[in-house]
Enzyme design. Structure first.
Site, PDB file in Angstrom:
ATOM      1  N   HIS A  45       0.776  -1.243   0.000  1.00  0.00           N
ATOM      2  CA  HIS A  45       0.000   0.000   0.000  1.00  0.00           C
ATOM      3  C   HIS A  45       0.806   1.291   0.000  1.00  0.00           C
ATOM      4  O   HIS A  45       0.196   2.363   0.077  1.00  0.00           O
ATOM      5  CB  HIS A  45      -0.942   0.016   1.209  1.00  0.00           C
ATOM      6  CG  HIS A  45      -1.934  -1.098   1.196  1.00  0.00           C
ATOM      7  ND1 HIS A  45      -2.941  -1.182   0.265  1.00  0.00           N
ATOM      8  CD2 HIS A  45      -2.057  -2.186   1.989  1.00  0.00           C
ATOM      9  CE1 HIS A  45      -3.650  -2.268   0.488  1.00  0.00           C
ATOM     10  NE2 HIS A  45      -3.132  -2.906   1.523  1.00  0.00           N
ATOM     11  N   ARG A  53       0.720   7.768 -12.017  1.00  0.00           N
ATOM     12  CA  ARG A  53      -0.564   7.567 -11.345  1.00  0.00           C
ATOM     13  C   ARG A  53      -1.704   7.380 -12.349  1.00  0.00           C
ATOM     14  O   ARG A  53      -2.820   7.813 -12.139  1.00  0.00           O
ATOM     15  CB  ARG A  53      -0.863   8.704 -10.373  1.00  0.00           C
ATOM     16  CG  ARG A  53       0.116   8.751  -9.205  1.00  0.00           C
ATOM     17  CD  ARG A  53      -0.150   9.867  -8.241  1.00  0.00           C
ATOM     18  NE  ARG A  53      -1.457   9.729  -7.602  1.00  0.00           N
ATOM     19  CZ  ARG A  53      -2.054  10.722  -6.958  1.00  0.00           C
ATOM     20  NH1 ARG A  53      -1.477  11.899  -6.863  1.00  0.00           N
ATOM     21  NH2 ARG A  53      -3.227  10.531  -6.399  1.00  0.00           N
ATOM     22  N   LYS A  82      -5.659  -9.237  -8.323  1.00  0.00           N
ATOM     23  CA  LYS A  82      -6.303  -8.633  -7.162  1.00  0.00           C
ATOM     24  C   LYS A  82      -7.365  -7.655  -7.663  1.00  0.00           C
ATOM     25  O   LYS A  82      -7.107  -6.845  -8.552  1.00  0.00           O
ATOM     26  CB  LYS A  82      -5.250  -7.919  -6.312  1.00  0.00           C
ATOM     27  CG  LYS A  82      -5.756  -7.482  -4.966  1.00  0.00           C
ATOM     28  CD  LYS A  82      -4.636  -6.986  -4.071  1.00  0.00           C
ATOM     29  CE  LYS A  82      -5.208  -6.567  -2.723  1.00  0.00           C
ATOM     30  NZ  LYS A  82      -4.191  -6.005  -1.854  1.00  0.00           N
ATOM     31  N   CYS A 127      -6.332   1.393  -7.628  1.00  0.00           N
ATOM     32  CA  CYS A 127      -6.248   0.558  -8.827  1.00  0.00           C
ATOM     33  C   CYS A 127      -7.372  -0.477  -8.793  1.00  0.00           C
ATOM     34  O   CYS A 127      -7.514  -1.195  -7.802  1.00  0.00           O
ATOM     35  CB  CYS A 127      -4.893  -0.151  -8.888  1.00  0.00           C
ATOM     36  SG  CYS A 127      -3.464   0.962  -8.853  1.00  0.00           S
ATOM     37  N   HIS A 161      -2.780  -2.993   8.213  1.00  0.00           N
ATOM     38  CA  HIS A 161      -3.898  -3.267   7.310  1.00  0.00           C
ATOM     39  C   HIS A 161      -4.492  -1.956   6.837  1.00  0.00           C
ATOM     40  O   HIS A 161      -4.679  -1.030   7.630  1.00  0.00           O
ATOM     41  CB  HIS A 161      -4.966  -4.090   8.026  1.00  0.00           C
ATOM     42  CG  HIS A 161      -6.196  -4.336   7.197  1.00  0.00           C
ATOM     43  ND1 HIS A 161      -6.190  -5.190   6.111  1.00  0.00           N
ATOM     44  CD2 HIS A 161      -7.437  -3.815   7.264  1.00  0.00           C
ATOM     45  CE1 HIS A 161      -7.404  -5.182   5.565  1.00  0.00           C
ATOM     46  NE2 HIS A 161      -8.175  -4.360   6.250  1.00  0.00           N
TER      47      HIS A 161
END
Length: 167
Positions: A45, A53, A82, A127, A161
């Site tokens: 992350h 970007r 993902k 994303c 997380h």
């Protein structure tokens, strides 16, 4: 009889030492696991200085992240693209500060999980998968934004997380 007494006394002297060594090993293992979770959070992350970007950025960054994640943390599961992932841009110390009163505040999610919300917005790139096959051909769409972020922290005040959909 005296030999047995001496052997018993030695065992009593050794036992506290062994317990101390065992306790130290457990502390180190806990710290190591915590550091591993933090390192994985950063891999998944964090990108301090992103280039572009745009969709190309997401395709390249997601490919790198997923391959590196599988290399560092072997996963016996299937290789899949993902669905979504968010990269936070800026300084890692500012992200880490969210786990303290200097950079974050308590936040309870809709599912009643205790997390931390940033006190200031961060630049992010979100994303979203829109086709392709794992792992080399996953295709992503990029969305740039500036927003507050919500993270879970460990007892050592490390982010572990990222709560994608909280804000």
């Amino acid at each position: 009889m005296e030999k047995d007494h001496l052997a018993g006394a030695m065992a009593l002297k050794v036992t506290p030492m062994l317990l101390l060594l065992l306790a130290a090993a457990l502390v180190l293992l806990g710290a190591s696991a915590s550091q591993e979770q933090y390192d994985r959070f950063l891999l998944q992350h964090f990108d301090a200085k992103p280039k572009g970007r745009d969709d190309r950025y997401c395709n390249n960054r997601m490919r790198y992240m997923m391959k590196e994640d599988r290399r560092r943390y072997p996963n016996p599961g299937p290789k899949v693209c993902k669905e979504t992932n968010t990269f936070i841009h800026g300084n890692s110390d500012d992200i880490k500060a969210i786990c303290t009163s200097h950079g974050g505040r308590n936040y309870v999610t809709r599912t009643r999980q205790a997390m931390r919300q940033s006190l200031r917005p961060f630049q992010i790139t979100h994303c979203t998968w829109h086709g392709g096959k794992p792992l080399d051909n996953c295709q992503y769409r990029a969305a740039r934004d500036s927003r507050m972020i919500v993270i879970a922290c460990d007892k050592h005040e490390h982010p572990v997380h990222f709560a994608e959909s909280q804000i």
